[in-house]
Design a protein around this motif. Sequence first.
Motif, PDB file in Angstrom:
ATOM      1  N   UNK A 103      31.179  27.749   7.185  1.00  0.00           N
ATOM      2  CA  UNK A 103      31.699  27.162   8.422  1.00  0.00           C
ATOM      3  C   UNK A 103      30.552  26.701   9.307  1.00  0.00           C
ATOM      4  N   UNK A 104      30.557  25.421   9.674  1.00  0.00           N
ATOM      5  CA  UNK A 104      29.621  24.895  10.660  1.00  0.00           C
ATOM      6  C   UNK A 104      30.195  25.135  12.051  1.00  0.00           C
ATOM      7  N   UNK A 105      29.406  25.717  12.938  1.00  0.00           N
ATOM      8  CA  UNK A 105      29.934  26.098  14.231  1.00  0.00           C
ATOM      9  C   UNK A 105      29.915  25.016  15.289  1.00  0.00           C
ATOM     10  N   UNK A 106      28.740  24.514  15.630  1.00  0.00           N
ATOM     11  CA  UNK A 106      28.571  23.671  16.812  1.00  0.00           C
ATOM     12  C   UNK A 106      28.619  22.194  16.424  1.00  0.00           C
ATOM     13  N   UNK A 107      29.838  21.660  16.379  1.00  0.00           N
ATOM     14  CA  UNK A 107      30.050  20.232  16.144  1.00  0.00           C
ATOM     15  C   UNK A 107      30.270  19.541  17.467  1.00  0.00           C
ATOM     16  N   UNK A 108      29.347  19.027  17.990  1.00  0.00           N
ATOM     17  CA  UNK A 108      28.114  18.585  17.332  1.00  0.00           C
ATOM     18  C   UNK A 108      28.209  17.087  17.098  1.00  0.00           C
ATOM     19  N   UNK A 109      27.723  16.717  15.947  1.00  0.00           N
ATOM     20  CA  UNK A 109      27.583  15.320  15.562  1.00  0.00           C
ATOM     21  C   UNK A 109      28.131  15.137  14.164  1.00  0.00           C
ATOM     22  N   UNK A 110      29.053  14.194  13.993  1.00  0.00           N
ATOM     23  CA  UNK A 110      29.661  13.930  12.693  1.00  0.00           C
ATOM     24  C   UNK A 110      29.901  12.435  12.540  1.00  0.00           C
ATOM     25  N   UNK A 111      29.277  11.850  11.525  1.00  0.00           N
ATOM     26  CA  UNK A 111      29.558  10.463  11.137  1.00  0.00           C
ATOM     27  C   UNK A 111      29.444   9.486  12.296  1.00  0.00           C
ATOM     28  N   UNK A 112      28.394   9.642  13.077  1.00  0.00           N
ATOM     29  CA  UNK A 112      27.999   8.774  14.203  1.00  0.00           C
ATOM     30  C   UNK A 112      28.662   9.141  15.525  1.00  0.00           C
ATOM     31  N   UNK A 113      29.606  10.093  15.530  1.00  0.00           N
ATOM     32  CA  UNK A 113      30.276  10.499  16.765  1.00  0.00           C
ATOM     33  C   UNK A 113      29.747  11.849  17.240  1.00  0.00           C
ATOM     34  N   UNK A 114      29.525  11.972  18.546  1.00  0.00           N
ATOM     35  CA  UNK A 114      29.140  13.249  19.139  1.00  0.00           C
ATOM     36  C   UNK A 114      30.377  13.978  19.640  1.00  0.00           C
ATOM     37  N   UNK A 115      30.411  15.290  19.398  1.00  0.00           N
ATOM     38  CA  UNK A 115      31.505  16.138  19.871  1.00  0.00           C
ATOM     39  C   UNK A 115      30.910  17.300  20.662  1.00  0.00           C
ATOM     40  N   UNK A 116      30.743  17.055  21.959  1.00  0.00           N
ATOM     41  CA  UNK A 116      30.179  18.064  22.850  1.00  0.00           C
ATOM     42  C   UNK A 116      31.217  18.404  23.923  1.00  0.00           C
ATOM     43  N   UNK A 117      31.380  19.678  24.255  1.00  0.00           N
ATOM     44  CA  UNK A 117      32.366  20.054  25.267  1.00  0.00           C
ATOM     45  C   UNK A 117      31.981  19.542  26.643  1.00  0.00           C
ATOM     46  N   UNK A 118      33.000  19.311  27.472  1.00  0.00           N
ATOM     47  CA  UNK A 118      32.776  18.733  28.807  1.00  0.00           C
ATOM     48  C   UNK A 118      31.884  19.611  29.672  1.00  0.00           C
ATOM     49  N   UNK A 119      31.845  20.909  29.381  1.00  0.00           N
ATOM     50  CA  UNK A 119      31.041  21.803  30.212  1.00  0.00           C
ATOM     51  C   UNK A 119      29.541  21.711  29.919  1.00  0.00           C
ATOM     52  N   UNK A 120      29.158  20.771  29.032  1.00  0.00           N
ATOM     53  CA  UNK A 120      27.726  20.538  28.785  1.00  0.00           C
ATOM     54  C   UNK A 120      27.298  19.129  29.188  1.00  0.00           C
ATOM     55  N   UNK A 121      28.205  18.282  29.678  1.00  0.00           N
ATOM     56  CA  UNK A 121      27.895  16.868  29.888  1.00  0.00           C
ATOM     57  C   UNK A 121      28.194  16.423  31.313  1.00  0.00           C
ATOM     58  N   UNK A 122      27.789  15.225  31.637  1.00  0.00           N
ATOM     59  CA  UNK A 122      28.016  14.510  32.895  1.00  0.00           C
ATOM     60  C   UNK A 122      27.840  15.422  34.110  1.00  0.00           C
ATOM     61  N   UNK A 123      28.926  15.710  34.850  1.00  0.00           N
ATOM     62  CA  UNK A 123      28.799  16.503  36.072  1.00  0.00           C
ATOM     63  C   UNK A 123      28.324  17.930  35.796  1.00  0.00           C
ATOM     64  N   UNK A 124      28.504  18.380  34.562  1.00  0.00           N
ATOM     65  CA  UNK A 124      28.063  19.731  34.175  1.00  0.00           C
ATOM     66  C   UNK A 124      26.878  19.670  33.223  1.00  0.00           C
ATOM     67  N   UNK A 125      26.135  18.580  33.279  1.00  0.00           N
ATOM     68  CA  UNK A 125      25.039  18.367  32.344  1.00  0.00           C
ATOM     69  C   UNK A 125      24.004  19.494  32.453  1.00  0.00           C
ATOM     70  N   UNK A 126      23.713  20.111  31.311  1.00  0.00           N
ATOM     71  CA  UNK A 126      22.666  21.125  31.203  1.00  0.00           C
ATOM     72  C   UNK A 126      22.228  21.185  29.746  1.00  0.00           C
ATOM     73  N   UNK A 127      21.033  21.676  29.531  1.00  0.00           N
ATOM     74  CA  UNK A 127      20.441  21.626  28.198  1.00  0.00           C
ATOM     75  C   UNK A 127      21.231  22.456  27.194  1.00  0.00           C
ATOM     76  N   UNK A 128      21.470  21.865  26.035  1.00  0.00           N
ATOM     77  CA  UNK A 128      22.129  22.582  24.945  1.00  0.00           C
ATOM     78  C   UNK A 128      21.263  23.699  24.379  1.00  0.00           C
ATOM     79  N   UNK A 129      19.958  23.632  24.647  1.00  0.00           N
ATOM     80  CA  UNK A 129      19.024  24.528  23.976  1.00  0.00           C
ATOM     81  C   UNK A 129      18.345  25.540  24.880  1.00  0.00           C
ATOM     82  N   UNK A 130      18.405  25.338  26.201  1.00  0.00           N
ATOM     83  CA  UNK A 130      17.657  26.237  27.082  1.00  0.00           C
ATOM     84  C   UNK A 130      18.448  26.790  28.259  1.00  0.00           C
ATOM     85  N   UNK A 131      19.575  26.178  28.638  1.00  0.00           N
ATOM     86  CA  UNK A 131      20.327  26.668  29.797  1.00  0.00           C
ATOM     87  C   UNK A 131      20.934  28.037  29.479  1.00  0.00           C
TER      88      UNK A 131
END
Length: 435
Positions: A103-131
Amino acid sequence: MPDRTVPHPTPRHADRPPGAPHRVRFGVNYTPAQGWFHHWLDFDLDAVRADLDSLAGLGLDHIRVFPLWPVFQPNRTLIRPRAVDQLVQLADAAAERDLDVNVDGLQGHLSSFDFLPAWTRTWHRRSLFTDPDVLSGQAEYLRTLAAALADRPNFLGMTLGNEINQFSDGPHPDPDRITHEQAAAWLERMLAACERGAPGRLHLHAEYDAAWYRDGHPFTPAQAARLGAVTAVHSWVFNGTAQRHGPADTATEHHAAYLIELSKAWATDPHRPVWLQEVGAPTSHIPEDGVARFTEATVVNALDCPDLWGVTWWCSHDVARSLADFPELEYGLGLLRNDRTVKPAGRAVAALAEEWREAAHRPPVRGTALVVDAGGAEAAPRRSVCAPGGVVFEAWAKLATQGVRPALVLAEHADDTAHLRSRRITEVRTPDEVG
């Protein structure tokens, strides 16, 4: 950097002495025929079972599964129980067909599309690797998925995510840039979370080939070859290999084998297993009438590499033409069509799986090694020498064309008698000597 090898728990893969013969695994990256990965939004267990029947019919023994991260964890503190239960249902359906599941957990990126939850982007933007909050949310998500499957005998383990390194650097249009030290810390924490959820399983991480080829990329060859239970390599010849050498050249048909051998240059365990976890035949660079040949040649050449854990083809079923905006090459990568009929690549993989089902894998030793000078083992600041067009890649391809079966060794170990002896290397050549 420590080598965190985890013994495989299931009886069919019992621990064996280093270098002993073993059975190579044959599997596929599962792309649902109905709805692609969006099937999680309208989960249909009967459709999944039909897909798995078609895969079992090819004689495969495992699948790699991709939960969509925003669907499973839409809020940092909400991991949807129903989605997790559907993942378990899929794993149980696979078990009924004698298919193991990674099982791959953090999708992430698949076939040119990014799938990141809203709580990591735009108004809630924070680093995926250090926050700190993002890290705690990711770790709990991975632990939860692993724990849900921990008692299933056919659960192989977790892969942290699909090529999540692409979010850390260019050419991604909006990366969360980090250092290689921060990448290592992220990997160690996430692997530990998987281990807490399902102790003793085959937990690993997987990057696209920037980790091996791109100077300055924060995810490094040393991390790939030393952290986690096995080393994963993803081989795609649209990275410049097919463009430079052509679709049927030795370099193209040996690209996966080259990555397997390249990973061993950085491994501290001379018998560390390597999983060819993702490899496919993109018709943008491999002509339709050459796909079966490329598929067979790629797998056969990978099987010529010692310590190969298994081969997992990308992908199971074609993407339906009714789905819009995919790059053209993504629509035709399946071993089966969208209606579940078998394609030439599927027949090639099925024939190899049948041939190797009970065969012991113990290819001859690769006694000649080519020197890799990437500017240092840890950060590898000059690793582009390993990329298509680089002096190491081209010299290795030239030797392979001559039938040499070359291994690779870091410049730091080229004169280390004990290291060479542990790998049974008897001849060391530099790219300049190859010419």
